[in-house]
Design an enzyme around this catalytic site. Structure first.
Site, PDB file in Angstrom:
ATOM      1  N   HIS A  47       0.855  -1.188   0.000  1.00 35.29           N
ATOM      2  CA  HIS A  47       0.000   0.000   0.000  1.00 35.29           C
ATOM      3  C   HIS A  47       0.890   1.236   0.000  1.00 35.29           C
ATOM      4  CE1 HIS A  47      -3.514   2.247   2.263  1.00 35.29           C
ATOM      5  NE2 HIS A  47      -3.159   2.847   1.146  1.00 35.29           N
ATOM      6  N   ARG A  49       0.836   4.700   0.530  1.00 33.46           N
ATOM      7  CA  ARG A  49      -0.065   5.718   1.086  1.00 33.46           C
ATOM      8  C   ARG A  49       0.374   7.105   0.662  1.00 33.46           C
ATOM      9  NH1 ARG A  49      -3.193   3.451   5.709  1.00 33.46           N
ATOM     10  NH2 ARG A  49      -3.988   5.565   5.872  1.00 33.46           N
ATOM     11  N   THR A 105      -6.276   1.112   7.439  1.00 34.57           N
ATOM     12  CA  THR A 105      -7.485   1.361   6.650  1.00 34.57           C
ATOM     13  C   THR A 105      -8.691   0.956   7.486  1.00 34.57           C
ATOM     14  OG1 THR A 105      -6.137   0.720   4.780  1.00 34.57           O
ATOM     15  CG2 THR A 105      -8.469   1.021   4.360  1.00 34.57           C
TER      16      THR A 105
HETATM   17  N1  PXP Z   1      -6.495  -5.706   2.545  1.00 32.52           N
HETATM   18  C1  PXP Z   1      -6.568  -4.353   2.542  1.00 32.52           C
HETATM   19  C2  PXP Z   1      -7.364  -3.713   1.469  1.00 32.52           C
HETATM   20  C3  PXP Z   1      -5.878  -3.575   3.492  1.00 32.52           C
HETATM   21  O1  PXP Z   1      -5.980  -2.232   3.487  1.00 32.52           O
HETATM   22  C4  PXP Z   1      -5.071  -4.230   4.430  1.00 32.52           C
HETATM   23  C5  PXP Z   1      -4.255  -3.419   5.391  1.00 32.52           C
HETATM   24  O2  PXP Z   1      -3.282  -2.705   4.721  1.00 32.52           O
HETATM   25  C6  PXP Z   1      -5.009  -5.624   4.387  1.00 32.52           C
HETATM   26  C7  PXP Z   1      -5.748  -6.344   3.458  1.00 32.52           C
HETATM   27  C8  PXP Z   1      -4.172  -6.390   5.345  1.00 32.52           C
HETATM   28  O3  PXP Z   1      -4.600  -6.140   6.647  1.00 32.52           O
HETATM   29  P1  PXP Z   1      -3.717  -6.660   7.840  1.00 32.52           P
HETATM   30  O4  PXP Z   1      -2.407  -5.954   7.748  1.00 32.52           O
HETATM   31  O5  PXP Z   1      -4.513  -6.265   9.043  1.00 32.52           O
HETATM   32  O6  PXP Z   1      -3.593  -8.134   7.666  1.00 32.52           O
END
Ligand code: PXP
Length: 248
Positions: A47, A49, A105
Site C-alpha cells: 500500500h 499511502r 485502513t
Molecule cells: N487488505 C486491505 C485492502 C488492506 O488495506 C489491508 C491493510 O493494509 C489488508 C488487506 C491487510 O490487513 P492486515 O495488515 O490487518 O492483515
C-alpha cells in the site's frame, strides 16, 4: 461461483514500517516479499499511502521489477496514485479509502457515495489491463454497486469480524461472519471475484477461508508480527496450512 483454490496475498507494508522507524534500508520489504513468495505466497500486496509512511515509490518499482508473482498495488483512488499505477502496471490495484490520521485502513470504500469519482478511475485502470479490486464493507447493496461500476473484484473488509474474534464476543463474531458469507455469496452470484482481508490472523482465518466463494485472502500485520517469533517463512507456511486445513 465457487473458487477451487484460495490464494494468499502477503502484505509487506509493515516490513517498511520497521525500516522507516530507523531510516536507511533495513529491513528491506523486497527481500521480505521474495521470502514470502518462496514460502508459498501467491501474490504480494503493498500500500503506497499518500503520506508514504511505510511503502515508498522506490519499493513499488523494485517489487514490480523483481516479483515472480502478481503484485497487488493497494492505493487510494487519487489522480496521483492512478498515474502511478498506469506507469507501474501492476497485476492488480486494490482501491481503498485513506485518511491521513488513521492508523490503518479503518473501513471499506464508500463506493455508493463516491461512485462518480470512482467510475472513471476504475474504467481507466481496467482499460490499462490492471485488475481492479474495491475494498468494501460486506454488504449486498455495495456488491450491486461494485457490479455497476464494472470492477471485476471486491475485497471484503474483515476488520469488524476480526475485532469480534479478538474480543471473544461469540455473538458478534457469528453476526460479522454471516455478513461476510452473505456478501460473498451474493457478490459471487453477480459474477464478482471475491477477496477478503484486514486483521486476519491464525485465530480468525479458518471460518473466512472456509467460505467457498473466496478466491484470495490478503494478510499483513499478523504475518509480520508472527515473523518476529517464528520467522517470516514459517509464518507464511503456518497461515497457508491454516487456510488449506479450513478448505479441506
Ligand atoms: N487488505 C486491505 C485492502 C488492506 O488495506 C489491508 C491493510 O493494509 C489488508 C488487506 C491487510 O490487513 P492486515 O495488515 O490487518 O492483515
Amino acid at each position: 461461483m465457487q473458487s477451487s483454490s484460495l490464494r494468499l496475498g502477503v502484505n509487506i507494508d509493515h516490513v517498511a514500517t520497521v525500516r522507516n522507524a530507523r531510516g536507511g534500508r533495513y529491513p528491506d520489504p523486497v527481500r521480505a516479499a521474495l521470502m514470502a513468495v518462496e514460502a508459498g505466497a501467491d501474490g504480494i500486496t503493498a500500500h503506497l499511502r499518500e503520506d508514504r509512511r511505510h511503502i515508498r515509490d522506490a519499493d513499488m518499482e523494485a517489487l514490480k521489477s523483481v516479483l515472480p508473482v502478481p503484485l497487488n498495488f493497494e492505493m487510494a483512488a487519487t489522480d496521483e496514485m492512478v498515474a502511478m499505477a498506469m506507469r507501474l502496471r501492476p497485476h492488480a490495484a486494490c482501491l481503498v479509502p485513506e485518511k491521513r490520521e488513521e492508523r490503518t485502513t479503518e473501513g471499506g470504500l464508500d463506493i455508493v457515495g463516491a461512485r462518480d469519482h470512482l467510475a472513471p478511475r476504475i474504467a481507466a485502470l481496467c482499460e490499462a489491463g490492471i485488475r481492479v479490486s474495491l475494498f468494501v464493507e460486506p454488504d449486498e447493496r455495495v456488491m450491486d454497486m461494485a457490479r455497476r461500476l464494472e470492477a471485476p473484484v471486491v475485497e471484503l473488509h474483515t476488520g469488524s469480524y476480526c475485532e469480534a474474534v479478538a474480543e471473544g464476543d461469540a455473538a458478534r463474531t457469528a453476526h460479522e461472519l454471516a455478513r461476510i458469507a452473505r456478501a460473498a455469496e451474493y457478490g459471487a452470484g453477480l459474477g464478482l471475484e471475491i477477496h477478503a482481508g484486514h486483521g486476519l490472523a491464525l485465530d480468525s482465518v479458518a471460518p473466512v477461508a472456509r467460505l467457498p466463494e473466496l478466491a484470495e485472502l490478503n494478510i499483513g500485520h499478523a504475518l509480520i508480527g508472527e515473523a518476529i517469533f517464528v520467522g517470516l517463512a514459517q509464518a507464511v507456511r503456518d497461515m497457508r496450512a491454516a487456510m488449506e486445513a479450513a478448505r479441506a
